[in-house]
Enzyme design. Structure first.
Site, PDB file in Angstrom:
ATOM      1  N   GLY A  74       0.840  -1.189   0.000  1.00 25.83           N
ATOM      2  CA  GLY A  74       0.000   0.000   0.000  1.00 25.83           C
ATOM      3  C   GLY A  74       0.873   1.236   0.000  1.00 25.83           C
TER       4      GLY A  74
ATOM      5  N   GLN B  93       2.799   9.991   1.342  1.00 26.52           N
ATOM      6  CA  GLN B  93       4.092   9.324   1.402  1.00 26.52           C
ATOM      7  C   GLN B  93       5.005   9.679   0.240  1.00 26.52           C
ATOM      8  OE1 GLN B  93       2.246   5.246   2.378  1.00 26.52           O
ATOM      9  NE2 GLN B  93       4.256   5.179   3.379  1.00 26.52           N
TER      10      GLN B  93
ATOM     11  N   CYS C 234       6.445   0.024   7.607  1.00 28.52           N
ATOM     12  CA  CYS C 234       5.974   1.155   6.808  1.00 28.52           C
ATOM     13  C   CYS C 234       7.106   1.649   5.929  1.00 28.52           C
ATOM     14  CB  CYS C 234       5.486   2.280   7.726  1.00 28.52           C
ATOM     15  SG  CYS C 234       4.876   3.739   6.838  1.00 28.52           S
ATOM     16  N   LEU C 235       6.784   1.946   4.688  1.00 25.51           N
ATOM     17  CA  LEU C 235       7.796   2.448   3.760  1.00 25.51           C
ATOM     18  C   LEU C 235       8.352   3.791   4.202  1.00 25.51           C
ATOM     19  CD1 LEU C 235       6.092   1.497   0.371  1.00 25.51           C
ATOM     20  CD2 LEU C 235       7.852   0.231   1.636  1.00 25.51           C
TER      21      LEU C 235
ATOM     22  N   HIS D 236      -4.114   0.857   7.728  1.00 22.01           N
ATOM     23  CA  HIS D 236      -2.790   1.471   7.713  1.00 22.01           C
ATOM     24  C   HIS D 236      -2.735   2.624   6.715  1.00 22.01           C
ATOM     25  CE1 HIS D 236       1.773   0.994   7.980  1.00 22.01           C
ATOM     26  NE2 HIS D 236       1.622   1.790   6.927  1.00 22.01           N
ATOM     27  N   GLU D 237      -3.243   2.393   5.503  1.00 22.22           N
ATOM     28  CA  GLU D 237      -3.162   3.435   4.475  1.00 22.22           C
ATOM     29  C   GLU D 237      -4.121   4.588   4.763  1.00 22.22           C
ATOM     30  OE1 GLU D 237      -0.686   3.408   2.600  1.00 22.22           O
ATOM     31  OE2 GLU D 237      -0.145   1.347   3.115  1.00 22.22           O
TER      32      GLU D 237
ATOM     33  N   HIS E 244      -2.664   6.950   7.253  1.00 22.93           N
ATOM     34  CA  HIS E 244      -1.726   7.911   6.658  1.00 22.93           C
ATOM     35  C   HIS E 244      -2.444   9.195   6.234  1.00 22.93           C
ATOM     36  CE1 HIS E 244       2.268   6.247   6.454  1.00 22.93           C
ATOM     37  NE2 HIS E 244       1.853   5.110   5.945  1.00 22.93           N
TER      38      HIS E 244
END
Length: 215
Positions: free
Chosen positions: A68, A73, A126-127, A168-169, A172
């Site tokens: 995702g 991000q 997480c990226l 999670h997304e 963000h």
């Protein structure tokens, strides 16, 4: 709808990001764009530019690789995210985590609400927080509402790992990182994860590191 003055800066920002082909740079924790939250997407980019941004998010997510990616991000404060999970996991992991393949999806103006009271805790990464993972307890099932990239309504219930991904997304887009919801004592480097906590569930980590799991 966004006014012309609202559209211009965001459209210009996205145009600048998309000048070069290939994956976009991923913003790391500490950048204010990850904490600012987003308002509703109201057509600020127009269909053609939105399609280009969505494709760039897809390319960036796959290259990372991740399951995702939210627009903040890559430095874009718009309420847009993409998800996709081929779920290349063992049967043990699939059963323990409820991880099943998810096709590529675009989430526009998403929000979620728990369905029932069941919760599960698993390690997340997480990226935007490279090198670390921590256990996060989340609702096991959620109802996601919003739209897709074409403005069609989304209203779907997600369970297991797919529910974790959409939470999670969407978080963000509300200016939250998974660390805000994580069990602090579970924080582990990727090296520690590879050496110690490779099980399908984090039960061993909970006992050794001294934190509780839901259920």
């Amino acid at each position: 709808m966004a006014s012309p003055s609202d559209r211009a800066p965001l459209a210009e920002l996205v145009e600048e990001l998309l000048v070069t082909d290939g994956p976009l740079p991923i913003v790391a924790a500490g950048d204010p764009v990850l904490r600012a939250g987003t308002g509703r997407y109201e057509g600020e980019l127009g269909p053609a530019l939105l399609a280009r941004l969505v494709e760039a998010l897809r390319v960036t997510m796959r290259a990372a690789p991740g399951v995702g990616l939210a627009a903040p991000q890559v430095g874009v404060p718009l309420r847009i995210a993409v998800i996709e999970d081929p779920a290349p996991v063992s049967e043990e992991v699939r059963l323990a985590r409820g991880r099943v393949p998810q096709p590529f999806r675009v989430l526009v103006n998403p929000s979620y609400a728990p369905v029932g009271t069941a919760r599960a805790g698993f390690f997340e990464g997480c990226l935007s927080v490279p090198g670390w993972q921590a256990v996060v307890a989340r609702p096991l099932e959620v109802r996601l509402t919003g739209e897709d990239e074409h403005g069609r309504a989304l209203d779907e219930v997600f369970t297991g790992w797919p529910a974790r991904i959409v939470q999670h997304e969407t978080d963000h887009l509300d200016g939250m990182l998974y660390l805000d919801r994580a069990e602090p004592r579970s924080l582990s480097s990727h090296q520690a994860m590879l050496e110690r906590w490779t099980g399908a569930t984090p039960e061993e980590a909970a006992k050794a590191l001294g934190f509780e799991l839901p259920g």
